[in-house]
Design an enzyme around this catalytic site. Structure first.
Site, PDB file in Angstrom:
ATOM      1  N   GLY B  11       0.792  -1.227   0.000  1.00  0.00           N
ATOM      2  CA  GLY B  11       0.000   0.000   0.000  1.00  0.00           C
ATOM      3  C   GLY B  11       0.825   1.277   0.000  1.00  0.00           C
ATOM      4  N   VAL B  62       5.259  -9.661   3.024  1.00  0.00           N
ATOM      5  CA  VAL B  62       4.194 -10.658   2.816  1.00  0.00           C
ATOM      6  C   VAL B  62       4.758 -12.026   2.420  1.00  0.00           C
ATOM      7  CG1 VAL B  62       2.401  -8.980   2.222  1.00  0.00           C
ATOM      8  CG2 VAL B  62       3.789 -10.009   0.391  1.00  0.00           C
ATOM      9  N   ASN B  88      -2.176  -6.874  -3.052  1.00  0.00           N
ATOM     10  CA  ASN B  88      -1.622  -6.074  -4.135  1.00  0.00           C
ATOM     11  C   ASN B  88      -0.100  -6.116  -4.181  1.00  0.00           C
ATOM     12  OD1 ASN B  88      -1.490  -3.572  -5.995  1.00  0.00           O
ATOM     13  ND2 ASN B  88      -0.455  -2.898  -4.138  1.00  0.00           N
ATOM     14  N   SER B 140      -2.501  -9.567 -13.146  1.00  0.00           N
ATOM     15  CA  SER B 140      -1.958  -8.690 -14.187  1.00  0.00           C
ATOM     16  C   SER B 140      -2.359  -9.222 -15.551  1.00  0.00           C
ATOM     17  CB  SER B 140      -0.431  -8.663 -14.103  1.00  0.00           C
ATOM     18  OG  SER B 140       0.112  -8.127 -15.297  1.00  0.00           O
ATOM     19  N   TYR B 153       7.153 -13.489 -13.426  1.00  0.00           N
ATOM     20  CA  TYR B 153       6.039 -12.598 -13.069  1.00  0.00           C
ATOM     21  C   TYR B 153       4.716 -13.136 -13.622  1.00  0.00           C
ATOM     22  CZ  TYR B 153       3.599  -8.086 -12.521  1.00  0.00           C
ATOM     23  OH  TYR B 153       2.728  -7.088 -12.176  1.00  0.00           O
ATOM     24  N   ALA B 154       4.742 -13.565 -14.890  1.00  0.00           N
ATOM     25  CA  ALA B 154       3.525 -14.097 -15.520  1.00  0.00           C
ATOM     26  C   ALA B 154       3.037 -15.334 -14.774  1.00  0.00           C
ATOM     27  CB  ALA B 154       3.797 -14.433 -16.992  1.00  0.00           C
ATOM     28  N   LYS B 157       1.390 -14.293 -11.536  1.00  0.00           N
ATOM     29  CA  LYS B 157       0.110 -13.604 -11.722  1.00  0.00           C
ATOM     30  C   LYS B 157      -0.965 -14.540 -12.254  1.00  0.00           C
ATOM     31  CE  LYS B 157       1.222  -9.480 -10.245  1.00  0.00           C
ATOM     32  NZ  LYS B 157       0.548  -8.907  -9.045  1.00  0.00           N
ATOM     33  N   ILE B 186      -0.115   0.239 -16.202  1.00  0.00           N
ATOM     34  CA  ILE B 186      -0.551   1.348 -15.363  1.00  0.00           C
ATOM     35  C   ILE B 186       0.668   2.209 -15.057  1.00  0.00           C
ATOM     36  CG2 ILE B 186      -1.684   1.964 -13.179  1.00  0.00           C
ATOM     37  CD1 ILE B 186      -3.490   0.282 -15.061  1.00  0.00           C
TER      38      ILE B 186
END
Lengths: 81, 246
Positions: B11, B62, B88, B140, B153-154, B157, B186
């Site tokens: 956050g 986390v 997130n 994502s 990463y893929a 996600k 983004i």
């Protein structure tokens, strides 16, 4: 807590969580077969027992609890002093 | 969602910050979880407060089971429950597969996927007890399309999407929903690092013709976090300018 008090408490919790009448619950009741609890219901019941009786029930012990009486036995043997 | 307790991981910055601010504006009591950047987290807290929300900061990783246990213990002591969880927190360690180090693969999986698992598991107990919960996992567009240089990463996600669907099935009867959001490109610190030529290449693949804004992701998260979204579960919702149409 006496054995009767523990039984009453477990009966109350089970009736509340499983949405059944307390009168349908006896010490011999099997959570899965007689009270029609599914696996998530059982996890919830154990969580509730832990909270109400201030104890932690390890997963391998929780798996052995199949009837109301076994739950009462476990609580009686492991009640915090 | 007035008075609801919302936990937002990662956050401190980017999408997480926008989500925290938005949920705060809608009246949620926001627990912002961040790993390392105290200054950024303080800034997020300031924004949530300026938006009229109550906010507390919780520092921890986390990817660490122990940290997550500690964080949720503190959150429960502070707020007394957890109604909304937004997973997130995410990192990238981009590399071509032939060059990828095990540590790069592991770090990404541990933060993005394992972190989502740890936090969701920790939040379930209070949610089950309350017979209410809104879990929103930030996946994502890369988890749907794949991306050269982002196999780790893929995978993390895409893993989040399967995880979300399973959680949704397990807990649907308990008033708990779980959904995934798949942002496209983004404008955040992560995309800001891309070279100009790469940015142009990406823009060519976005029907809307521009990068997205964190607030546009927060919009969908806020929607899914509402009590009125209780009939939506196990879904994957794109906020990607039309990159993936399914």
């Amino acid at each position: 807590m006496t054995r009767e008090e523990v039984f009453e408490k477990i009966r109350e919790i089970s009736a509340d969580r499983l949405g059944i009448d307390e009168s349908e619950i006896t010490p011999e009741s099997s959570f899965r077969e007689d009270l029609e609890a599914d696996s998530l219901d059982l996890v919830e019941l154990i969580m509730e027992l832990e909270e109400q009786f201030g104890m932690e029930i390890p997963d391998e012990e929780a798996e052995k609890i199949t009837t109301v009486e076994e739950a009462v036995d476990y609580v009686m043997e492991n009640q915090p002093a | 969602m007035r008075g609801r307790v919302a936990v937002v991981t990662g956050g401190g910055r980017g999408i997480g910050r926008a989500v925290a601010e938005r949920l705060g504006r809608e009246g949620a009591r926001v627990a912002v979880v961040y790993r390392s950047n105290d200054a950024a987290a303080e800034e997020t807290a300031g924004l949530v407060e300026a938006a009229g929300g109550e906010v507390e900061l919780f520092r921890g990783d986390v990817a660490s089971a122990e940290d997550v246990r500690g964080i949720f213990k503190q959150i429960l002591e502070t707020f007394g429950g957890v109604d909304i969880l937004v997973n997130n927190a995410g990192i990238t360690r981009d590399n071509l597969l032939l060059r990828m180090k095990d540590s790069e693969f592991d770090e990404v999986i541990n933060t993005n996927l394992r972190g989502t698992y740890y936090c969701t598991r920790a939040a379930l107990r209070p949610m089950i007890r309350a017979r209410y919960g809104r879990i929103i996992n930030i996946s994502s567009v890369v988890g749907l399309m794949g991306n050269a240089g982002q196999a780790n990463y893929a995978a993390s996600k895409a893993g989040i999407i399967g995880f979300t669907k399973s959680v949704a099935r397990e807990l649907a009867e308990r008033g708990i929903t779980a959904n995934a959001v798949t942002p496209g490109y983004i404008e955040t610190d992560i995309t800001g690092e891309l070279p100009e030529s790469v940015q142009q290449q990406i823009l060519a693949q976005i029907p809307v013709g521009r990068f997205g804004r964190p607030e546009e992701v927060a919009e969908v998260v806020a929607f899914l976090a509402r009590e009125s979204a209780g009939y939506i579960t196990g879904q994957t919702i794109g906020v990607d300018g039309g990159m993936v149409m399914q």
